[in-house]
Design a protein around this motif. Structure first.
Motif, mmCIF file in Angstrom:
data_model
loop_
_atom_site.group_PDB
_atom_site.id
_atom_site.type_symbol
_atom_site.label_atom_id
_atom_site.label_comp_id
_atom_site.label_asym_id
_atom_site.label_seq_id
_atom_site.Cartn_x
_atom_site.Cartn_y
_atom_site.Cartn_z
ATOM 1 N N LEU A 104 12.439 7.030 -58.048
ATOM 2 C CA LEU A 104 11.326 7.320 -57.148
ATOM 3 C C LEU A 104 11.604 8.570 -56.312
ATOM 4 O O LEU A 104 10.714 9.395 -56.092
ATOM 5 N N THR A 105 12.848 8.714 -55.862
ATOM 6 C CA THR A 105 13.221 9.851 -55.014
ATOM 7 C C THR A 105 13.005 11.180 -55.736
ATOM 8 O O THR A 105 12.573 12.169 -55.127
ATOM 9 N N LYS A 106 13.287 11.197 -57.040
ATOM 10 C CA LYS A 106 13.183 12.446 -57.803
ATOM 11 C C LYS A 106 11.741 12.898 -58.043
ATOM 12 O O LYS A 106 11.503 14.046 -58.428
ATOM 13 N N THR A 107 10.772 11.998 -57.818
ATOM 14 C CA THR A 107 9.374 12.374 -58.082
ATOM 15 C C THR A 107 8.841 13.370 -57.057
ATOM 16 O O THR A 107 7.834 14.035 -57.291
ATOM 17 N N TYR A 108 9.519 13.478 -55.905
ATOM 18 C CA TYR A 108 9.060 14.399 -54.859
ATOM 19 C C TYR A 108 10.260 14.819 -54.024
ATOM 20 O O TYR A 108 11.103 13.999 -53.665
ATOM 21 N N GLN A 109 10.352 16.112 -53.714
ATOM 22 C CA GLN A 109 11.468 16.643 -52.927
ATOM 23 C C GLN A 109 10.929 17.291 -51.644
ATOM 24 O O GLN A 109 10.400 18.403 -51.678
ATOM 25 N N PRO A 110 11.014 16.620 -50.499
ATOM 26 C CA PRO A 110 10.568 17.215 -49.230
ATOM 27 C C PRO A 110 11.370 18.466 -48.891
ATOM 28 O O PRO A 110 12.539 18.607 -49.284
ATOM 29 N N LYS A 111 10.748 19.344 -48.117
ATOM 30 C CA LYS A 111 11.373 20.644 -47.835
ATOM 31 C C LYS A 111 12.197 20.659 -46.549
ATOM 32 O O LYS A 111 12.860 21.653 -46.249
ATOM 33 N N ASN A 112 12.127 19.598 -45.756
ATOM 34 C CA ASN A 112 12.927 19.576 -44.525
ATOM 35 C C ASN A 112 13.629 18.229 -44.372
ATOM 36 O O ASN A 112 13.330 17.273 -45.097
ATOM 37 N N ARG A 113 14.571 18.182 -43.418
ATOM 38 C CA ARG A 113 15.418 17.002 -43.262
ATOM 39 C C ARG A 113 14.623 15.775 -42.800
ATOM 40 O O ARG A 113 14.862 14.656 -43.275
ATOM 41 N N ILE A 114 13.668 15.982 -41.894
ATOM 42 C CA ILE A 114 12.873 14.852 -41.379
ATOM 43 C C ILE A 114 12.031 14.249 -42.504
ATOM 44 O O ILE A 114 11.959 13.030 -42.673
ATOM 45 N N GLY A 115 11.401 15.159 -43.291
ATOM 46 C CA GLY A 115 10.612 14.680 -44.426
ATOM 47 C C GLY A 115 11.465 13.919 -45.431
ATOM 48 O O GLY A 115 11.042 12.892 -45.967
ATOM 49 N N SER A 116 12.693 14.410 -45.667
ATOM 50 C CA SER A 116 13.607 13.741 -46.603
ATOM 51 C C SER A 116 13.988 12.348 -46.103
ATOM 52 O O SER A 116 14.058 11.390 -46.882
ATOM 53 N N TYR A 117 14.231 12.253 -44.787
ATOM 54 C CA TYR A 117 14.605 10.967 -44.199
ATOM 55 C C TYR A 117 13.502 9.933 -44.422
ATOM 56 O O TYR A 117 13.755 8.814 -44.905
ATOM 57 N N PHE A 118 12.269 10.284 -44.079
ATOM 58 C CA PHE A 118 11.170 9.328 -44.198
ATOM 59 C C PHE A 118 10.799 9.064 -45.663
ATOM 60 O O PHE A 118 10.382 7.961 -46.007
ATOM 61 N N TRP A 119 10.961 10.079 -46.538
ATOM 62 C CA TRP A 119 10.696 9.862 -47.955
ATOM 63 C C TRP A 119 11.725 8.900 -48.549
ATOM 64 O O TRP A 119 11.369 7.996 -49.328
ATOM 65 N N ASN A 120 13.002 9.060 -48.186
ATOM 66 C CA ASN A 120 14.042 8.136 -48.651
ATOM 67 C C ASN A 120 13.786 6.719 -48.146
ATOM 68 O O ASN A 120 13.961 5.740 -48.875
ATOM 69 N N LEU A 121 13.369 6.619 -46.876
ATOM 70 C CA LEU A 121 13.056 5.315 -46.290
ATOM 71 C C LEU A 121 11.896 4.652 -47.034
ATOM 72 O O LEU A 121 11.928 3.451 -47.337
ATOM 73 N N ALA A 122 10.877 5.455 -47.360
ATOM 74 C CA ALA A 122 9.713 4.931 -48.077
ATOM 75 C C ALA A 122 10.088 4.464 -49.481
ATOM 76 O O ALA A 122 9.653 3.394 -49.930
ATOM 77 N N THR A 123 10.919 5.251 -50.182
ATOM 78 C CA THR A 123 11.287 4.878 -51.554
ATOM 79 C C THR A 123 12.189 3.636 -51.585
ATOM 80 O O THR A 123 12.053 2.797 -52.476
ATOM 81 N N VAL A 124 13.093 3.522 -50.601
ATOM 82 C CA VAL A 124 13.929 2.312 -50.505
ATOM 83 C C VAL A 124 13.047 1.092 -50.281
ATOM 84 O O VAL A 124 13.213 0.043 -50.921
ATOM 85 N N THR A 125 12.074 1.219 -49.366
ATOM 86 C CA THR A 125 11.173 0.107 -49.060
ATOM 87 C C THR A 125 10.344 -0.279 -50.278
ATOM 88 O O THR A 125 10.185 -1.460 -50.590
ATOM 89 N N LEU A 126 9.809 0.726 -50.975
ATOM 90 C CA LEU A 126 8.991 0.460 -52.164
ATOM 91 C C LEU A 126 9.811 -0.221 -53.260
ATOM 92 O O LEU A 126 9.350 -1.174 -53.893
ATOM 93 N N ALA A 127 11.025 0.285 -53.494
ATOM 94 C CA ALA A 127 11.885 -0.302 -54.531
ATOM 95 C C ALA A 127 12.236 -1.752 -54.202
ATOM 96 O O ALA A 127 12.166 -2.634 -55.066
ATOM 97 N N ALA A 128 12.604 -2.018 -52.948
ATOM 98 C CA ALA A 128 12.956 -3.383 -52.541
ATOM 99 C C ALA A 128 11.745 -4.311 -52.651
ATOM 100 O O ALA A 128 11.860 -5.442 -53.140
ATOM 101 N N GLN A 129 10.582 -3.821 -52.206
ATOM 102 C CA GLN A 129 9.373 -4.641 -52.266
ATOM 103 C C GLN A 129 8.977 -4.952 -53.703
ATOM 104 O O GLN A 129 8.555 -6.069 -54.023
ATOM 105 N N LEU A 130 9.150 -3.979 -54.575
ATOM 106 C CA LEU A 130 8.853 -4.178 -55.997
ATOM 107 C C LEU A 130 9.771 -5.256 -56.586
ATOM 108 O O LEU A 130 9.348 -6.075 -57.406
ATOM 109 N N GLY A 131 11.027 -5.248 -56.135
ATOM 110 C CA GLY A 131 11.993 -6.217 -56.637
ATOM 111 C C GLY A 131 11.709 -7.649 -56.224
ATOM 112 O O GLY A 131 12.013 -8.581 -56.967
#
Length: 375
Positions: free
Chosen positions: A225-252
């Motif tokens: 999921l993380t590889k589908t989009y690469q944010p351009k700044n650190r804050i965006g990366s933090y929240f994108w990683n948080l979102a992908t972790v949440t989505l993966a766990a919820q899917l599981g």
């Protein structure tokens, strides 16, 4: 640890009486409990144990922490969350507060799990880091970390969730001590094998199933999921990683959530993005507060600040949890559909990762099978 001499007749636990009703008898049988008894006033005595048990010692330590904390200016709701989040005791939490956490998809933070143990381990590492400068400091450092982790598991009463997390982090610590690179997958499988070897009936516990599935999906699915989009700044990366972790766990855990609890919260992603960034500091600060409360040296200012932080968390959860239109109830899945959904998810994951089109027919077959089981 109390002894309760009594005289009463053992009776079987009654089965569920209605379709789709929760079966308390089936639940207890998986916990190896088959009968129950009812005690009336005057038919039993309550005696102190002749010899103090481990559970009794752990209970006294928890009581001391709660007693010292309750003397500070912390609200009852905040105290209930502290007892659940740090001491594994949920009995003081009122139903409305628990439902708010459930409706927002944040009820998992109330169960002591890998997140809590990971933050505790970081805190302990900072606490004993000066020992690394000594001659045998690394060995002492390793031994103390293991001792503290398992003491915390003892304090919680060796509940299944904390034993899972502590076992996994123990495998990671042993690997780092002996300079072996142990992956998360290896430590997960090691802890899974050891726990089922010692207690096979953990396999039927809902928390056991959901926590392992959530972590396996995070480890396997989240990087894709993380590889589908690469944010351009650190804050965006933090929240994108948080979102992908949440989505993966919820899917599981989604098929199991629908099978066991028949509901799904549409707020899980929003609540994670809003509240999880604050959870790390609250947990870190909370472990310091618990330690100081045990030794009864907790400054009132510390307790007040911590209590208000937990109150703000509760207020935010209650505000978001009031949007009941985002909670979907009365979804009943049979066992066959639940298993089929997991096979479908694993096939989809393998197809995405391996780019192997030969898996596509099997994926379509599982879609048809899911439709048939639902119909």
């Amino acid at each position: 640890g109390d002894l309760v001499p009594c005289k009463s007749q053992m009776v079987p636990v009654p089965p569920a009486q209605n379709p789709n009703q929760f079966s308390y008898r089936d639940y207890l049988e998986k916990e190896q409990v088959f009968d129950q008894m009812y005690l009336k006033p005057g038919t039993y005595l309550r005696k102190a144990p002749e010899k103090e048990t481990m559970n009794g010692r752990a209970f006294k330590i928890r009581q001391r922490i709660v007693k010292n904390l309750s003397q500070k200016s912390i609200s009852p709701d905040a105290m209930a969350i502290v007892q659940a989040m740090f001491l594994g005791q949920k009995q003081e939490m009122n139903a409305a507060l628990y439902n708010d956490y459930k409706n927002t998809g944040m009820v998992h933070i109330l169960a002591i799990s890998g997140l809590h143990i990971g933050i505790l381990l970081l805190f302990l590492k900072m606490l004993v880091k000066p020992l690394l400068r000594l001659k045998y400091g690394k060995t002492v450092h390793f031994a103390l970390l293991l001792l503290f982790l398992w003491f915390y598991a003892f304090l919680i009463g060796f509940s299944a969730s904390v034993v899972r997390a502590v076992t996994m982090f123990t495998a990671v610590l042993i690997g780092s001590q002996f300079k072996r690179r142990i992956t998360v997958q290896n430590s997960l499988v090691t802890s899974l094998f050891l726990l089922l070897l010692l207690h096979p009936f953990y396999l039927w516990q809902v928390g056991f199933q959901m926590s392992y599935l959530a972590v396996f999906f995070i480890v396997g699915f989240q990087p894709l999921l993380t590889k589908t989009y690469q944010p351009k700044n650190r804050i965006g990366s933090y929240f994108w990683n948080l979102a992908t972790v949440t989505l993966a766990a919820q899917l599981g855990v989604l098929p199991l959530s629908l099978y066991y609890f028949h509901q799904f919260s549409g707020l899980f992603l929003i609540s994670s993005l809003i509240f999880l960034p604050f959870l790390g500091p609250i947990l870190g600060f909370g472990f310091v507060v618990i330690l100081l409360a045990y030794f009864d040296v907790l400054p009132r200012l510390f307790a007040t600040v911590f209590g208000q932080a937990v109150d703000f968390l509760n207020m935010g959860i209650a505000w978001l949890g009031s949007a009941e239109g985002f909670v979907f109830n009365n979804i009943h899945l049979p066992v066959s559909t639940t298993i089929a959904l997991y096979i479908f998810l694993f096939l989809a994951f393998a197809l995405w990762k391996e780019r192997n089109l030969s898996l596509l027919p099997f994926l379509f077959i599982m879609i048809i099978f899911i439709q048939v089981t639902v119909l």
